[in-house]
Design an enzyme around this catalytic site. Structure first.
Site, PDB file in Angstrom:
ATOM      1  CG  ASP A  15      -1.694   1.220   1.434  1.00 26.64           C
ATOM      2  OD1 ASP A  15      -2.457   1.564   0.518  1.00 26.64           O
ATOM      3  OD2 ASP A  15      -1.559   1.861   2.494  1.00 26.64           O
ATOM      4  CG  LEU A  16       1.584   3.381  -2.944  1.00 26.83           C
ATOM      5  CD1 LEU A  16       1.306   4.077  -4.271  1.00 26.83           C
ATOM      6  CD2 LEU A  16       3.068   3.051  -2.797  1.00 26.83           C
ATOM      7  CG  ASP A  17      -2.081   7.613   0.058  1.00 23.82           C
ATOM      8  OD1 ASP A  17      -1.068   8.255  -0.275  1.00 23.82           O
ATOM      9  OD2 ASP A  17      -3.139   7.618  -0.603  1.00 23.82           O
ATOM     10  CG  ASP A 187      -2.572   2.498   6.339  1.00 26.34           C
ATOM     11  OD1 ASP A 187      -3.468   3.197   6.840  1.00 26.34           O
ATOM     12  OD2 ASP A 187      -2.411   2.396   5.122  1.00 26.34           O
TER      13      ASP A 187
END
Length: 239
Positions: A15-17, A187
């Protein structure tokens, strides 16, 4: 807990954000500043404050559930309709909605990855194939971290936002990996940890708020507090 005979990892999806950078302040600034810029250009905010724009985006997502995760489309279409209601003709509304979204996206990409992120990814890429899966509208190609990844899947633009299984399956197909040899890092409990483990993947769930898991921790979910803890976790999994 990982079974003792589990195969070694060969690939990781990220995941990124809020996994590789803190995203809340970035989005709050982008939201406020792009709207203030547009108001400076056409003076619309007295009649249509930011809260109204937010309400319209949410309503549009309910009206078009298949597009609910395509945040750039939702922003642009909601803005276009709102500017039409403000008295602009279709051409003007289209021009200013596109300009505002470009402004938003430029601000949205003014972010700072965690200090450890680049070195960590560089190290992992020596031993594992790396891909990204995001529900957000960040374009990884606009960031310096891009070169660490073989690809980035914008799941919302695919009309299959996580926890939909399709972006995970597509990522593993591109990585040439099996669920049992792939670790997903993210997250979100609902959008990262649970869908990954349902597919038989391992998952590193980053407990950003430090509040613990919202439910029983399934086999294959490994709780960490920051992405910097990932190398130690991988070492344990591959021991």
């Amino acid at each position: 807990m990982t079974p003792a005979n589990a195969p070694r990892l060969t690939a990781l999806t990220f995941d990124l954000d809020d996994t590789l950078w803190a995203n809340r302040a970035v989005m709050e600034r982008a939201e406020a500043e792009h709207y203030a810029w547009l108001d400076g250009e056409i003076g619309h905010a007295n009649d249509f404050p930011l809260e109204e724009y937010t309400r319209r985006r949410m309503a549009l997502g309910l009206e078009h559930p298949l597009r609910r995760g395509d945040f750039t489309w939702l922003r642009r279409e909601a803005m276009h309709a709102m500017l039409r209601d403000a008295g602009h003709d279709d051409e003007q509304a289209g021009h200013w909605s596109r300009a505002a979204i470009e402004r938003f996206l430029a601000l949205r990409h003014e972010l700072t990855p965690f200090p450890e992120a680049s070195e960590l990814l560089d190290s992992l890429a020596r031993d594992y194939r790396l891909g990204a899966i995001t529900n957000g509208n960040v374009d990884l190609a606009r960031l310096a971290l891009d070169h660490h990844f073989e690809f980035s899947i914008a799941a919302g633009e695919w009309l299959a936002p996580k926890p939909d299984a399709r972006p995970f399956l597509a990522a593993m197909a591109r990585l040439g990996s099996r669920p049992s040899t792939t670790l997903h890092v993210g997250d979100s409990w609902k959008e990262d940890a649970l869908p990954a483990t349902r597919l038989g993947m391992q998952a590193a769930w980053i407990d950003v708020k430090g509040q613990g898991a919202p439910g029983p921790v399934p086999a294959g979910v490994h709780v960490i507090s920051h992405v910097r803890e990932l190398p130690a976790l991988i070492a344990r999994l591959n021991d």
